[in-house]
Design an enzyme around this catalytic site. Structure first.
Site, short mmCIF file in Angstrom:
data_model
loop_
_atom_site.label_atom_id
_atom_site.label_comp_id
_atom_site.label_asym_id
_atom_site.label_seq_id
_atom_site.Cartn_x
_atom_site.Cartn_y
_atom_site.Cartn_z
N PRO A 2 0.83 -1.21 0.00
CG PRO A 2 -0.83 -1.58 1.59
CD PRO A 2 0.49 -2.12 1.11
CD GLU A 3 2.76 3.00 -4.40
OE1 GLU A 3 2.84 4.18 -4.81
OE2 GLU A 3 2.97 2.01 -5.13
#
Length: 283
Positions: A2-3
């Site tokens: 996840p960013e």
């Protein structure tokens, strides 16, 4: 992994569903979930019991729930971590690593992590949790200083994509959004940072902000069931990708097939025409 948009989507869900509530019990179901907490599983559970969750905040790919003015519950989702809110009577998934119930008897919070790379810990808080004090502000934070970023970027002697992934320079940008921002800015991923002109750096910053903001509006990017928000819903930015994962597909600007290159044991995607390979490059 996840960013920023995915982590911010989870943070916003925690703000809505658990902030303002008080933890009744904390149960650690897999000790790896709290492997970085010096108190260990039992100490972690004891420290969380009875604590109010006062706010949900984020820096880059990390998020935290403030417990009081100087302590927080810090979370890193790793490759597959999820923080899920739901009916406390629902069946317990085999991948749940920690569970929190609340004094109001409402929905519980579960840390689910199939690959067990994520972690939770209670830690000191001084504006940001001390374990992540070295991480630079992300582009959507009020603390982000564009002028400082420009100066530090062009002092580096590295490729521009490698710089975007450096969390000590700017946080929250990973492989997906780096490729997307570089495509929008028409910059090849191996362009030397020291050779970037001021107008190119400004164009890149605008592209980074646009990509992150647009992804945030649709809940981030989901390629499989491992990234979901707190309600278990997927993000939809994968439908808007122009470069990342698009090898062989026509560029949305010029129709040239998107190219994939090996990059840091991963991949970098670019348009050979819109993002020409530099003569002098940092690979």
């Amino acid at each position: 992994m996840p960013e920023l948009p995915e982590v911010e989507t989870v943070r916003a869900g925690l703000e809505r569903h658990v902030v303002g509530r008080t933890v009744a019990t904390a149960t650690v179901l897999n000790p790896r979930a709290v492997r970085r907490d010096p108190a260990g599983p039992e100490g972690f559970a004891a420290m969380m019991a009875g604590r109010p969750l006062r706010s949900a905040q984020r820096r880059g790919k990390y998020l935290w729930l403030a417990l009081d003015a100087d302590e927080a519950l810090l979370a890193h989702l790793g490759m597959s971590g999820q923080l899920l809110v739901g009916d406390s009577e629902r069946p317990l998934s085999p991948h749940v690593r920690a569970r929190f119930t609340f004094t109001d008897g409402g929905p519980d919070l579960r840390f689910t992590d199939q690959r067990t790379f994520g972690h939770l810990m209670v830690c000191p808080l001084d504006g940001v949790p001390t374990p992540i004090a070295h991480i630079a502000p992300d582009p959507l934070e009020a603390a982000f200083d564009a002028a400082v970023f420009r100066a530090r970027l062009t002092r580096r002697r590295t490729g521009v994509k490698r710089a975007l992934l450096d969390q000590s320079l700017v946080s929250g940008i990973g492989n997906i959004y780096a490729d997307e921002a570089l495509w929008r800015a028409r910059l090849h991923w191996a362009r030397p940072t020291e050779a970037l002109r001021p107008a190119e750096v400004s164009r890149l910053l605008d592209a980074v902000h646009e990509v992150l903001t647009e992804a945030l509006k649709v809940g981030g990017t989901s390629f499989d069931a491992l990234y979901v928000n707190v309600n278990g819903e997927s993000g939809y930015f994968d439908r808007s990708l122009n470069a990342y994962g698009q090898e062989g597909k026509p560029c949305g600007r010029c129709a040239t097939p998107i190219r994939r290159d090996a990059f840091m044991n991963r991949s970098a995607y670019s348009c050979p025409r819109c993002q020409p390979r530099p003569r002098s490059a940092h690979w």
